[in-house]
Design a protein around this motif. Sequence first.
Motif, PDB file in Angstrom:
ATOM      1  N   VAL A  41       0.856  -1.196   0.000  1.00  0.00           N
ATOM      2  CA  VAL A  41       0.000   0.000   0.000  1.00  0.00           C
ATOM      3  C   VAL A  41       0.890   1.244   0.000  1.00  0.00           C
ATOM      4  N   HIS A  42       0.735   2.057  -1.040  1.00  0.00           N
ATOM      5  CA  HIS A  42       1.578   3.238  -1.207  1.00  0.00           C
ATOM      6  C   HIS A  42       0.789   4.547  -1.093  1.00  0.00           C
ATOM      7  N   GLU A  46      -8.312   7.284   2.559  1.00  0.00           N
ATOM      8  CA  GLU A  46      -9.340   6.549   1.825  1.00  0.00           C
ATOM      9  C   GLU A  46      -8.788   5.857   0.585  1.00  0.00           C
ATOM     10  N   ALA A  47      -7.868   6.527  -0.116  1.00  0.00           N
ATOM     11  CA  ALA A  47      -7.268   5.914  -1.311  1.00  0.00           C
ATOM     12  C   ALA A  47      -6.505   4.647  -0.920  1.00  0.00           C
ATOM     13  N   GLY A  48      -5.807   4.706   0.204  1.00  0.00           N
ATOM     14  CA  GLY A  48      -5.078   3.529   0.673  1.00  0.00           C
ATOM     15  C   GLY A  48      -6.013   2.412   1.090  1.00  0.00           C
ATOM     16  N   LEU A  49      -7.131   2.765   1.708  1.00  0.00           N
ATOM     17  CA  LEU A  49      -8.104   1.745   2.117  1.00  0.00           C
ATOM     18  C   LEU A  49      -8.719   1.050   0.904  1.00  0.00           C
ATOM     19  N   ALA A  72      -4.850   6.065  11.680  1.00  0.00           N
ATOM     20  CA  ALA A  72      -4.525   6.621  10.363  1.00  0.00           C
ATOM     21  C   ALA A  72      -3.807   5.573   9.534  1.00  0.00           C
ATOM     22  N   LEU A  73      -4.247   5.381   8.295  1.00  0.00           N
ATOM     23  CA  LEU A  73      -3.560   4.474   7.379  1.00  0.00           C
ATOM     24  C   LEU A  73      -2.413   5.227   6.723  1.00  0.00           C
TER      25      LEU A  73
END
Length: 199
Positions: A41-42, A46-49, A72-73
């Motif tokens: 995951v880069h 929300e985009a990472g999720l 927080a991701l």
Amino acid sequence: HESAPPEYNERCDRYWSQVAEQLVKLGAQLGPVRHIYHESVHETGEAGLKLMQRLNAKSHEIARRLCAEGAALEALEQLELAAEVNDWERFIMLGFASSKVADLVRDLYTGVVKQRNEHAVSVIGSTMAGGEVGLLFAREGHSLQFPADIEVFSIVPPAFDELHRWLRDEARRAQTEDEAEEQAEAKPGSTDEAKPGQE
């Protein structure tokens, strides 16, 4: 996965259920998770999720719940490094006719894995404050080397060994079936050619 055997999916579901249970127990001891890191995951937030959901729906469920509780991701990966590692891994899986090429590729692969790991550890170190709790989703046998001031708790529920045993048993069963088919094909007189005097 939908195309996987039901027995495999049942064991995977049990594994992730036990992971979630152990996370709750650890959270009661250590405090709430503040940062989440996921291999491959880069992107953050929300985009990472959404990327996590494509990679692994089960880890995504856990991460989404923890994010709703305030975690927080973080973007663990640098996209180009992660892509390069994946390309070398695919290359290595094809096999080599030349030992010289094999050694060269393995050296290049080892070098980029080292860079990737150093980047990941740097991200973790720069985003977590002292005393905070983070959660890392990474494959078995990863080679990340954490600083001495980061205490690591590995989550390995009982269902993990059960899943590994099932995979080993299935691999042995498939191998046995393949060997039996090869022996049957090699037996004399097993062809369909007509013998003299037969129509």
